[in-house]
Design a protein around this motif. Sequence first.
Motif, mmCIF file in Angstrom:
data_model
loop_
_atom_site.group_PDB
_atom_site.id
_atom_site.type_symbol
_atom_site.label_atom_id
_atom_site.label_comp_id
_atom_site.label_asym_id
_atom_site.label_seq_id
_atom_site.Cartn_x
_atom_site.Cartn_y
_atom_site.Cartn_z
ATOM 1 N N THR A 245 0.829 -1.211 0.000
ATOM 2 C CA THR A 245 0.000 0.000 0.000
ATOM 3 C C THR A 245 0.868 1.267 0.000
ATOM 4 N N GLU A 246 2.108 1.130 0.432
ATOM 5 C CA GLU A 246 3.002 2.281 0.575
ATOM 6 C C GLU A 246 3.843 2.575 -0.656
ATOM 7 N N VAL A 247 4.018 1.565 -1.511
ATOM 8 C CA VAL A 247 5.018 1.691 -2.583
ATOM 9 C C VAL A 247 4.394 1.488 -3.969
ATOM 10 N N ASP A 248 5.201 1.769 -4.995
ATOM 11 C CA ASP A 248 4.744 1.599 -6.384
ATOM 12 C C ASP A 248 5.271 0.299 -6.985
ATOM 13 N N LEU A 249 6.349 -0.212 -6.409
ATOM 14 C CA LEU A 249 6.932 -1.480 -6.864
ATOM 15 C C LEU A 249 7.406 -2.215 -5.622
ATOM 16 N N LEU A 250 7.020 -3.490 -5.524
ATOM 17 C CA LEU A 250 7.458 -4.289 -4.388
ATOM 18 C C LEU A 250 8.456 -5.323 -4.900
ATOM 19 N N VAL A 251 9.580 -5.462 -4.187
ATOM 20 C CA VAL A 251 10.616 -6.406 -4.622
ATOM 21 C C VAL A 251 10.951 -7.359 -3.476
ATOM 22 N N PHE A 252 10.951 -8.652 -3.804
ATOM 23 C CA PHE A 252 11.434 -9.663 -2.862
ATOM 24 C C PHE A 252 12.767 -10.169 -3.369
ATOM 25 N N SER A 253 13.703 -10.404 -2.464
ATOM 26 C CA SER A 253 14.863 -11.159 -2.912
ATOM 27 C C SER A 253 14.864 -12.478 -2.180
#
Length: 408
Positions: A245-253
């Motif tokens: 909800t806070e970001v435009d792109l979510l990244v998992f590593s």
Amino acid sequence: MKLMRVTDPDQVLKIIKERFNPLESETLVLENAGGCYLSDNIYAPENIPDFNRSTVDGYAVAAKDTFGAGEGIPAMLECIGEVLMGEPAPPISPGQCCLVHTGGMLPEGADAMIMVEDTEVTGTMVQSFRQVAPGENVIHRGEDLKKGDPALTKGHLLRAPEIGLLASLGITDVAVHRRPKVGFFSTGDELVDYSRPKLEPGQIRDSNAPALLYLARQLGAGAEYGGILPDRFKAFLEQSRSMLTEVDLLVFSGGSSVGTRDYTARTMQELGQPGLLVEGISIQPGKPTLLANCGGKPVLGLPGHPVSALNIFKIFGRAIINRLAGQAEKQLKPTVRATLSRNISSRSGRTDYVRVKLEPAAEGLAAVPVFGRSGMLRTLSEADGVLIIPAEKEGLGAGELVEVEVWN
Ligand code: AMP
Ligand code: MG
């Protein structure tokens, strides 16, 4: 275990462009807009320059008054004065000239500049030892930009020249796409924060988070770190839901293989519709990569192997960030040409990113492959860049001229 469906890297780039849109527009003060992409065309509100300007120090003349002048037969002109910088110029009549400095305004009646080096002055008389053509040493009104012309178009990156251009037009505020904000999670029970001074057996430091945060910031995005997620589905889902909800792109590593203990794919399916778009890429290093669209936001699952994670983020993380930031079609990559130092083999059907060192060679540069398993960061820090072996090739030969993408 389910068989992985792999997608071609170019196809993944196409999916990114088709499935995600530039973020909304915001208006920024020109000085704060560097690195952003324009969300609208900008038309010149006035001419640049707005008057005929001299490009040299010398005398403004009617060019025809100098016709026939040469070394032994100077043209004689009466100098009526000097045009002061920032001041309008008084008109000149035939046979007259006027001293004008570089950037100064040409008087009415003048259509060319004689360089001071080509003249000799006695009192108020100026001798010109050269003839000048109409328009010589002059930038005409509207020559750089005519009022109403498109100065810059939508999707153009604001670099120093663009900022200078807009400032010269008196534009103080610009409409640009909002810069993307990226949220990161590292995943894996074996990980501990990199600040941990002493590791227990089996533990490793989370090295991906600080490296990836830096890459995102280098691309002009904002970056937020959510911490390390344990290999538990519930924790994955809860924490990523709130970060999304806070970001435009979510990244998992990490946790990106489509296996039983890897929760990224499952999380992506739960986070929002339509869910997974890509569940593997025919690329080396970095095959087990996931990409999803969760309620309109991109979610990227990087392999945990540090070299793979950085490689994938450099290619696809960058493409997503640039897409969200509103970059126009043109995508330039800084490349240099170099001669390959040795043979490299490559499996056909897979795009290989080979890390290379650049070294001075007899002619130009040599590209020397840096080999190592995909988890080894040392190899990456020795490399100056990568060369790409396309999927249809089965390798490259020593002595071949290659294009190396320089990675800063
Ligand atoms: P995974 O993709 O989760 O299967 O991880 C692949 C390998 O990368 C494992 O050896 C992990 O320990 C390692 N790894 C995963 N995440 C990180 C990280 N954030 N920093 C360093 N190594 C990691
Ligand atoms: Mg893992």
